[in-house]
Design a protein around this motif. Sequence first.
Motif, PDB file in Angstrom:
ATOM      1  N   UNK A 138      39.427  38.651  59.305  1.00 41.09           N
ATOM      2  CA  UNK A 138      38.655  38.938  58.098  1.00 41.09           C
ATOM      3  C   UNK A 138      38.183  37.626  57.492  1.00 41.09           C
ATOM      4  N   UNK A 139      37.423  37.745  56.419  1.00 41.90           N
ATOM      5  CA  UNK A 139      36.994  36.583  55.642  1.00 41.90           C
ATOM      6  C   UNK A 139      37.739  36.582  54.317  1.00 41.90           C
ATOM      7  N   UNK A 140      38.244  35.453  53.921  1.00 43.90           N
ATOM      8  CA  UNK A 140      38.939  35.313  52.638  1.00 43.90           C
ATOM      9  C   UNK A 140      38.199  34.309  51.772  1.00 43.90           C
ATOM     10  N   UNK A 141      38.206  34.505  50.467  1.00 46.53           N
ATOM     11  CA  UNK A 141      37.494  33.567  49.585  1.00 46.53           C
ATOM     12  C   UNK A 141      38.205  32.222  49.482  1.00 46.53           C
ATOM     13  N   UNK A 142      37.424  31.180  49.409  1.00 46.34           N
ATOM     14  CA  UNK A 142      37.939  29.834  49.164  1.00 46.34           C
ATOM     15  C   UNK A 142      37.827  29.569  47.663  1.00 46.34           C
ATOM     16  N   UNK A 143      38.917  29.744  46.955  1.00 47.31           N
ATOM     17  CA  UNK A 143      38.890  29.566  45.505  1.00 47.31           C
ATOM     18  C   UNK A 143      38.652  28.103  45.145  1.00 47.31           C
ATOM     19  N   UNK A 144      37.976  27.905  44.016  1.00 44.29           N
ATOM     20  CA  UNK A 144      37.665  26.559  43.537  1.00 44.29           C
ATOM     21  C   UNK A 144      38.513  26.222  42.315  1.00 44.29           C
ATOM     22  N   UNK A 145      38.355  25.018  41.815  1.00 38.31           N
ATOM     23  CA  UNK A 145      39.043  24.626  40.580  1.00 38.31           C
ATOM     24  C   UNK A 145      38.616  25.517  39.419  1.00 38.31           C
ATOM     25  N   UNK A 146      37.339  25.886  39.390  1.00 39.01           N
ATOM     26  CA  UNK A 146      36.848  26.772  38.322  1.00 39.01           C
ATOM     27  C   UNK A 146      37.538  28.128  38.404  1.00 39.01           C
ATOM     28  N   UNK A 147      37.727  28.659  39.608  1.00 41.40           N
ATOM     29  CA  UNK A 147      38.448  29.923  39.772  1.00 41.40           C
ATOM     30  C   UNK A 147      39.877  29.803  39.260  1.00 41.40           C
ATOM     31  N   UNK A 148      40.516  28.669  39.540  1.00 44.90           N
ATOM     32  CA  UNK A 148      41.884  28.450  39.065  1.00 44.90           C
ATOM     33  C   UNK A 148      41.927  28.453  37.536  1.00 44.90           C
ATOM     34  N   UNK A 149      40.972  27.796  36.908  1.00 46.53           N
ATOM     35  CA  UNK A 149      40.936  27.766  35.434  1.00 46.53           C
ATOM     36  C   UNK A 149      40.677  29.159  34.868  1.00 46.53           C
ATOM     37  N   UNK A 150      39.794  29.923  35.517  1.00 47.81           N
ATOM     38  CA  UNK A 150      39.524  31.288  35.055  1.00 47.81           C
ATOM     39  C   UNK A 150      40.782  32.155  35.163  1.00 47.81           C
ATOM     40  N   UNK A 151      41.543  31.957  36.223  1.00 49.91           N
ATOM     41  CA  UNK A 151      42.772  32.732  36.407  1.00 49.91           C
ATOM     42  C   UNK A 151      43.792  32.405  35.323  1.00 49.91           C
ATOM     43  N   UNK A 152      43.874  31.148  34.920  1.00 50.16           N
ATOM     44  CA  UNK A 152      44.797  30.756  33.857  1.00 50.16           C
ATOM     45  C   UNK A 152      44.373  31.407  32.536  1.00 50.16           C
ATOM     46  N   UNK A 153      43.092  31.424  32.253  1.00 51.96           N
ATOM     47  CA  UNK A 153      42.593  32.067  31.037  1.00 51.96           C
ATOM     48  C   UNK A 153      42.971  33.545  31.029  1.00 51.96           C
ATOM     49  N   UNK A 154      42.791  34.218  32.161  1.00 53.01           N
ATOM     50  CA  UNK A 154      43.131  35.640  32.256  1.00 53.01           C
ATOM     51  C   UNK A 154      44.629  35.865  32.074  1.00 53.01           C
ATOM     52  N   UNK A 155      45.448  34.987  32.682  1.00 51.65           N
ATOM     53  CA  UNK A 155      46.901  35.130  32.562  1.00 51.65           C
ATOM     54  C   UNK A 155      47.359  34.907  31.129  1.00 51.65           C
ATOM     55  N   UNK A 156      46.767  33.942  30.451  1.00 50.71           N
ATOM     56  CA  UNK A 156      47.136  33.677  29.061  1.00 50.71           C
ATOM     57  C   UNK A 156      46.751  34.850  28.163  1.00 50.71           C
ATOM     58  N   UNK A 157      45.588  35.421  28.417  1.00 50.20           N
ATOM     59  CA  UNK A 157      45.123  36.557  27.611  1.00 50.20           C
ATOM     60  C   UNK A 157      46.053  37.759  27.769  1.00 50.20           C
ATOM     61  N   UNK A 158      46.596  37.934  28.961  1.00 50.34           N
ATOM     62  CA  UNK A 158      47.461  39.088  29.217  1.00 50.34           C
ATOM     63  C   UNK A 158      48.902  38.861  28.787  1.00 50.34           C
ATOM     64  N   UNK A 159      49.269  37.613  28.501  1.00 51.67           N
ATOM     65  CA  UNK A 159      50.672  37.297  28.255  1.00 51.67           C
ATOM     66  C   UNK A 159      51.243  38.021  27.035  1.00 51.67           C
ATOM     67  N   UNK A 160      50.493  38.069  25.940  1.00 51.76           N
ATOM     68  CA  UNK A 160      51.023  38.682  24.725  1.00 51.76           C
ATOM     69  C   UNK A 160      51.421  40.136  24.918  1.00 51.76           C
ATOM     70  N   UNK A 161      50.538  40.904  25.545  1.00 55.55           N
ATOM     71  CA  UNK A 161      50.840  42.318  25.749  1.00 55.55           C
ATOM     72  C   UNK A 161      51.957  42.548  26.738  1.00 55.55           C
TER      73      UNK A 161
END
Length: 302
Positions: free
Chosen positions: A50-73
Amino acid sequence: MSEQSGNPGGAARTRLGVLKTYKLFVGGKFPRSESGRVYEVTDTRGNWLANAPLASRKDARDAVVAARKAFGGWSGATAYNRGQILYRIAEMLEGRREQFTAEVAAAEGLSKAKAAARVDAAVDRWVWYAGWSDKIAQVAGGANPVAGPYFNLSTPEPTGVVAVLAPQESSLLGLVSVLAPVIVSGNTAVVVASERAPLPALSLAEVLATSDLPGGVVNVLSGRTAEIAAPLAAHQDVNAIDLAGADADLAKELETAAADNLKRVLRPADGGSAASDWSTDPGVKRMLAFVETKTVWHPVGV
Protein backbone atom coordinates in the motif's frame (compact mmCIF):
# COMPACT_ATOMS: atom_id res chain seq x y z
CA MET A 1 -8.98 -4.63 -19.21
CA SER A 2 -10.78 -7.32 -17.25
CA GLU A 3 -10.65 -9.90 -20.05
CA GLN A 4 -7.42 -11.21 -21.49
CA SER A 5 -7.02 -10.05 -25.10
CA GLY A 6 -7.66 -12.75 -27.64
CA ASN A 7 -9.96 -14.62 -25.30
CA PRO A 8 -13.45 -13.28 -26.01
CA GLY A 9 -15.02 -16.21 -24.21
CA GLY A 10 -13.57 -14.99 -20.94
CA ALA A 11 -12.31 -18.39 -19.85
CA ALA A 12 -9.54 -16.72 -17.89
CA ARG A 13 -9.95 -13.27 -16.41
CA THR A 14 -7.47 -10.92 -14.80
CA ARG A 15 -7.89 -7.65 -12.98
CA LEU A 16 -5.65 -4.90 -11.78
CA GLY A 17 -4.87 -4.87 -8.09
CA VAL A 18 -5.99 -1.69 -6.35
CA LEU A 19 -3.43 -0.59 -3.76
CA LYS A 20 -4.82 1.49 -0.94
CA THR A 21 -3.42 4.93 -0.19
CA TYR A 22 -3.83 5.60 3.52
CA LYS A 23 -4.18 9.00 5.16
CA LEU A 24 -3.12 10.49 8.46
CA PHE A 25 -5.47 10.52 11.45
CA VAL A 26 -5.58 13.95 13.09
CA GLY A 27 -8.37 15.43 15.18
CA GLY A 28 -10.74 12.58 14.37
CA LYS A 29 -10.39 13.19 10.61
CA PHE A 30 -8.27 11.73 7.83
CA PRO A 31 -6.29 14.51 6.16
CA ARG A 32 -3.65 14.01 3.51
CA SER A 33 -0.14 14.90 4.50
CA GLU A 34 0.48 18.62 4.21
CA SER A 35 3.47 17.81 2.00
CA GLY A 36 1.41 15.60 -0.31
CA ARG A 37 4.09 12.91 -0.06
CA VAL A 38 3.54 9.16 0.25
CA TYR A 39 5.85 6.17 0.37
CA GLU A 40 5.55 2.54 -0.63
CA VAL A 41 4.96 0.05 2.17
CA THR A 42 6.23 -3.45 1.43
CA ASP A 43 6.10 -6.79 3.19
CA THR A 44 9.16 -8.65 4.40
CA ARG A 45 9.66 -10.08 0.90
CA GLY A 46 9.58 -6.69 -0.78
CA ASN A 47 6.06 -6.99 -2.22
CA TRP A 48 4.23 -3.67 -2.48
CA LEU A 49 1.29 -3.58 -0.04
CA ALA A 50 0.00 0.00 0.00
CA ASN A 51 0.93 3.67 0.07
CA ALA A 52 1.35 5.45 3.39
CA PRO A 53 1.54 9.21 3.94
CA LEU A 54 4.87 10.82 4.72
CA ALA A 55 3.95 13.20 7.53
CA SER A 56 5.74 16.54 7.72
CA ARG A 57 6.67 18.85 10.58
CA LYS A 58 3.47 20.80 9.88
CA ASP A 59 1.43 17.60 10.27
CA ALA A 60 3.16 16.96 13.60
CA ARG A 61 2.27 20.46 14.82
CA ASP A 62 -1.34 20.03 13.68
CA ALA A 63 -1.55 16.75 15.59
CA VAL A 64 -0.31 18.44 18.77
CA VAL A 65 -2.95 21.16 18.40
CA ALA A 66 -5.66 18.50 18.01
CA ALA A 67 -4.38 16.54 21.02
CA ARG A 68 -4.30 19.65 23.20
CA LYS A 69 -7.83 20.59 22.17
CA ALA A 70 -9.11 17.14 23.13
CA PHE A 71 -7.23 16.95 26.42
CA GLY A 72 -9.72 18.86 28.58
CA GLY A 73 -12.69 16.69 27.69
CA TRP A 74 -10.81 13.40 27.83
CA SER A 75 -8.98 14.07 31.09
CA GLY A 76 -12.24 15.33 32.61
CA ALA A 77 -14.18 12.20 31.65
CA THR A 78 -14.86 9.67 34.38
CA ALA A 79 -12.54 6.70 34.64
CA TYR A 80 -15.55 4.43 34.07
CA ASN A 81 -16.35 6.22 30.81
CA ARG A 82 -12.77 5.95 29.55
CA GLY A 83 -12.77 2.25 30.38
CA GLN A 84 -15.98 1.63 28.47
CA ILE A 85 -14.56 3.39 25.42
CA LEU A 86 -11.45 1.21 25.52
CA TYR A 87 -13.64 -1.87 25.81
CA ARG A 88 -15.51 -0.73 22.71
CA ILE A 89 -12.23 -0.35 20.80
CA ALA A 90 -11.29 -3.92 21.77
CA GLU A 91 -14.65 -5.15 20.47
CA MET A 92 -14.07 -3.43 17.15
CA LEU A 93 -10.55 -4.82 16.87
CA GLU A 94 -11.99 -8.28 17.42
CA GLY A 95 -14.49 -7.65 14.62
CA ARG A 96 -11.66 -6.86 12.19
CA ARG A 97 -9.45 -9.69 13.37
CA GLU A 98 -8.91 -11.20 9.92
CA GLN A 99 -7.78 -7.89 8.44
CA PHE A 100 -5.31 -7.22 11.24
CA THR A 101 -4.03 -10.79 11.08
CA ALA A 102 -3.20 -10.37 7.38
CA GLU A 103 -1.53 -7.00 8.00
CA VAL A 104 0.56 -8.24 10.92
CA ALA A 105 1.59 -11.36 8.98
CA ALA A 106 2.79 -9.22 6.06
CA ALA A 107 4.43 -6.62 8.27
CA GLU A 108 6.34 -9.01 10.51
CA GLY A 109 6.89 -11.98 8.19
CA LEU A 110 4.82 -14.34 10.32
CA SER A 111 2.62 -17.31 9.53
CA LYS A 112 -1.12 -16.72 9.71
CA ALA A 113 -1.36 -18.66 12.97
CA LYS A 114 1.40 -16.67 14.67
CA ALA A 115 0.02 -13.37 13.38
CA ALA A 116 -3.45 -14.30 14.66
CA ALA A 117 -1.97 -15.03 18.09
CA ARG A 118 -0.39 -11.56 18.19
CA VAL A 119 -3.64 -9.91 17.15
CA ASP A 120 -5.46 -11.81 19.88
CA ALA A 121 -2.83 -10.66 22.37
CA ALA A 122 -3.33 -7.04 21.23
CA VAL A 123 -7.09 -7.29 21.73
CA ASP A 124 -6.60 -8.87 25.15
CA ARG A 125 -4.20 -6.07 26.08
CA TRP A 126 -6.80 -3.41 25.20
CA VAL A 127 -9.27 -5.20 27.47
CA TRP A 128 -6.65 -5.46 30.24
CA TYR A 129 -5.93 -1.74 30.16
CA ALA A 130 -9.64 -0.93 29.94
CA GLY A 131 -10.12 -2.75 33.23
CA TRP A 132 -7.45 -0.61 34.87
CA SER A 133 -9.15 2.71 34.09
CA ASP A 134 -11.03 2.95 37.40
CA LYS A 135 -8.37 1.17 39.46
CA ILE A 136 -5.16 3.04 38.73
CA ALA A 137 -6.13 5.79 41.19
CA GLN A 138 -6.18 3.24 44.01
CA VAL A 139 -2.68 2.05 43.07
CA ALA A 140 -1.10 5.46 42.51
CA GLY A 141 -3.05 7.46 45.10
CA GLY A 142 -4.28 7.17 48.64
CA ALA A 143 -4.72 8.82 52.01
CA ASN A 144 -1.53 9.97 53.71
CA PRO A 145 -1.07 10.00 57.51
CA VAL A 146 -0.41 13.51 58.86
CA ALA A 147 0.11 14.94 62.33
CA GLY A 148 -2.86 17.26 62.54
CA PRO A 149 -6.64 17.54 62.09
CA TYR A 150 -6.44 17.19 58.32
CA PHE A 151 -7.09 14.73 55.55
CA ASN A 152 -4.19 14.50 53.12
CA LEU A 153 -5.15 12.80 49.87
CA SER A 154 -2.97 12.04 46.85
CA THR A 155 -4.54 11.33 43.46
CA PRO A 156 -2.98 10.73 40.02
CA GLU A 157 -3.74 13.16 37.22
CA PRO A 158 -2.76 12.89 33.54
CA THR A 159 0.37 14.66 32.37
CA GLY A 160 -1.14 16.08 29.17
CA VAL A 161 -0.16 15.58 25.53
CA VAL A 162 2.17 12.60 25.06
CA ALA A 163 4.17 11.89 21.90
CA VAL A 164 4.46 8.13 21.38
CA LEU A 165 7.03 6.57 19.06
CA ALA A 166 5.55 3.16 18.30
CA PRO A 167 7.87 0.14 18.35
CA GLN A 168 9.42 -0.53 14.96
CA GLU A 169 9.25 -4.33 14.93
CA SER A 170 5.98 -5.08 16.77
CA SER A 171 3.47 -3.42 14.47
CA LEU A 172 0.27 -3.99 16.48
CA LEU A 173 0.92 -5.61 19.87
CA GLY A 174 3.80 -3.23 20.59
CA LEU A 175 1.72 -0.28 19.42
CA VAL A 176 -1.19 -1.20 21.70
CA SER A 177 1.23 -1.77 24.57
CA VAL A 178 2.50 1.83 24.40
CA LEU A 179 -0.70 3.62 23.34
CA ALA A 180 -3.37 2.14 25.62
CA PRO A 181 -1.61 3.02 28.93
CA VAL A 182 -1.21 6.62 27.77
CA ILE A 183 -4.88 7.25 27.03
CA VAL A 184 -6.45 5.10 29.76
CA SER A 185 -5.12 7.50 32.40
CA GLY A 186 -6.56 10.56 30.64
CA ASN A 187 -3.68 11.72 28.46
CA THR A 188 -4.01 12.45 24.76
CA ALA A 189 -1.52 11.06 22.26
CA VAL A 190 0.32 11.83 19.05
CA VAL A 191 1.51 8.48 17.71
CA VAL A 192 4.34 8.03 15.22
CA ALA A 193 3.67 4.67 13.58
CA SER A 194 6.38 2.11 12.81
CA GLU A 195 8.27 3.47 9.81
CA ARG A 196 8.70 0.09 8.14
CA ALA A 197 5.32 -1.41 9.05
CA PRO A 198 2.75 1.38 9.52
CA LEU A 199 -0.35 -0.35 8.14
CA PRO A 200 -1.65 -1.90 11.40
CA ALA A 201 -1.38 1.54 13.06
CA LEU A 202 -3.17 3.26 10.19
CA SER A 203 -5.88 0.60 10.25
CA LEU A 204 -6.18 1.04 14.01
CA ALA A 205 -6.85 4.72 13.30
CA GLU A 206 -9.84 3.66 11.19
CA VAL A 207 -11.12 1.65 14.15
CA LEU A 208 -10.66 4.60 16.52
CA ALA A 209 -12.50 6.93 14.12
CA THR A 210 -15.64 4.78 14.25
CA SER A 211 -15.47 4.03 17.98
CA ASP A 212 -16.65 6.25 20.82
CA LEU A 213 -13.19 7.79 21.26
CA PRO A 214 -13.45 11.60 20.94
CA GLY A 215 -11.58 13.12 18.01
CA GLY A 216 -8.07 14.27 18.85
CA VAL A 217 -7.50 11.91 21.78
CA VAL A 218 -5.33 9.75 19.51
CA ASN A 219 -3.63 11.15 16.42
CA VAL A 220 -1.66 8.85 14.12
CA LEU A 221 1.21 9.96 11.87
CA SER A 222 3.26 7.81 9.53
CA GLY A 223 6.53 8.46 7.74
CA ARG A 224 10.16 8.85 8.74
CA THR A 225 10.36 8.39 12.50
CA ALA A 226 13.33 10.72 12.99
CA GLU A 227 11.77 13.43 10.81
CA ILE A 228 8.46 13.47 12.70
CA ALA A 229 9.86 12.87 16.18
CA ALA A 230 12.24 15.83 16.14
CA PRO A 231 9.55 18.55 16.12
CA LEU A 232 7.49 16.62 18.66
CA ALA A 233 10.41 16.36 21.08
CA ALA A 234 11.08 20.10 20.77
CA HIS A 235 7.42 21.18 20.83
CA GLN A 236 6.63 23.36 23.82
CA ASP A 237 3.05 22.03 24.08
CA VAL A 238 4.05 18.37 24.27
CA ASN A 239 4.33 17.34 27.91
CA ALA A 240 5.96 13.92 27.58
CA ILE A 241 7.44 11.53 25.05
CA ASP A 242 7.74 7.75 24.91
CA LEU A 243 10.84 6.72 22.95
CA ALA A 244 9.87 3.06 22.49
CA GLY A 245 10.40 3.22 18.73
CA ALA A 246 13.71 5.08 18.75
CA ASP A 247 17.13 3.53 18.42
CA ALA A 248 19.89 4.53 20.84
CA ASP A 249 21.23 7.40 18.74
CA LEU A 250 17.83 8.90 17.99
CA ALA A 251 16.73 8.49 21.60
CA LYS A 252 19.73 10.48 22.81
CA GLU A 253 19.03 13.25 20.30
CA LEU A 254 15.36 13.45 21.27
CA GLU A 255 16.13 13.45 24.99
CA THR A 256 18.30 16.51 24.45
CA ALA A 257 15.52 18.29 22.55
CA ALA A 258 12.93 17.30 25.17
CA ALA A 259 15.00 18.82 27.98
CA ASP A 260 14.28 22.32 26.66
CA ASN A 261 10.83 22.36 28.26
CA LEU A 262 11.46 19.64 30.86
CA LYS A 263 9.37 16.99 29.15
CA ARG A 264 8.89 13.73 30.94
CA VAL A 265 10.79 11.10 28.90
CA LEU A 266 10.23 7.35 28.95
CA ARG A 267 13.40 5.82 27.58
CA PRO A 268 13.46 2.67 25.44
CA ALA A 269 14.71 -0.61 26.84
CA ASP A 270 18.41 -1.38 26.36
CA GLY A 271 18.96 -2.07 22.69
CA GLY A 272 15.89 -0.17 21.55
CA SER A 273 12.39 -1.45 20.78
CA ALA A 274 13.68 -4.50 18.92
CA ALA A 275 14.97 -5.86 22.24
CA SER A 276 11.59 -5.60 23.99
CA ASP A 277 9.35 -8.62 24.40
CA TRP A 278 5.89 -7.09 24.09
CA SER A 279 4.16 -10.37 24.86
CA THR A 280 5.18 -10.30 28.53
CA ASP A 281 3.04 -8.99 31.38
CA PRO A 282 3.19 -5.18 31.01
CA GLY A 283 2.57 -4.37 34.66
CA VAL A 284 1.62 -0.82 35.65
CA LYS A 285 4.88 0.94 34.80
CA ARG A 286 3.63 2.56 31.59
CA MET A 287 0.36 3.69 33.17
CA LEU A 288 2.28 5.41 35.95
CA ALA A 289 4.88 6.91 33.60
CA PHE A 290 2.66 9.76 32.46
CA VAL A 291 0.64 10.75 35.51
CA GLU A 292 1.31 13.47 38.06
CA THR A 293 0.46 13.20 41.75
CA LYS A 294 -1.88 15.88 43.11
CA THR A 295 -2.06 16.21 46.89
CA VAL A 296 -4.98 17.92 48.63
CA TRP A 297 -5.24 18.95 52.30
CA HIS A 298 -8.71 19.17 53.83
CA PRO A 299 -9.64 19.98 57.44
CA VAL A 300 -11.35 17.20 59.36
CA GLY A 301 -15.00 17.89 60.06
CA VAL A 302 -15.39 20.67 57.49
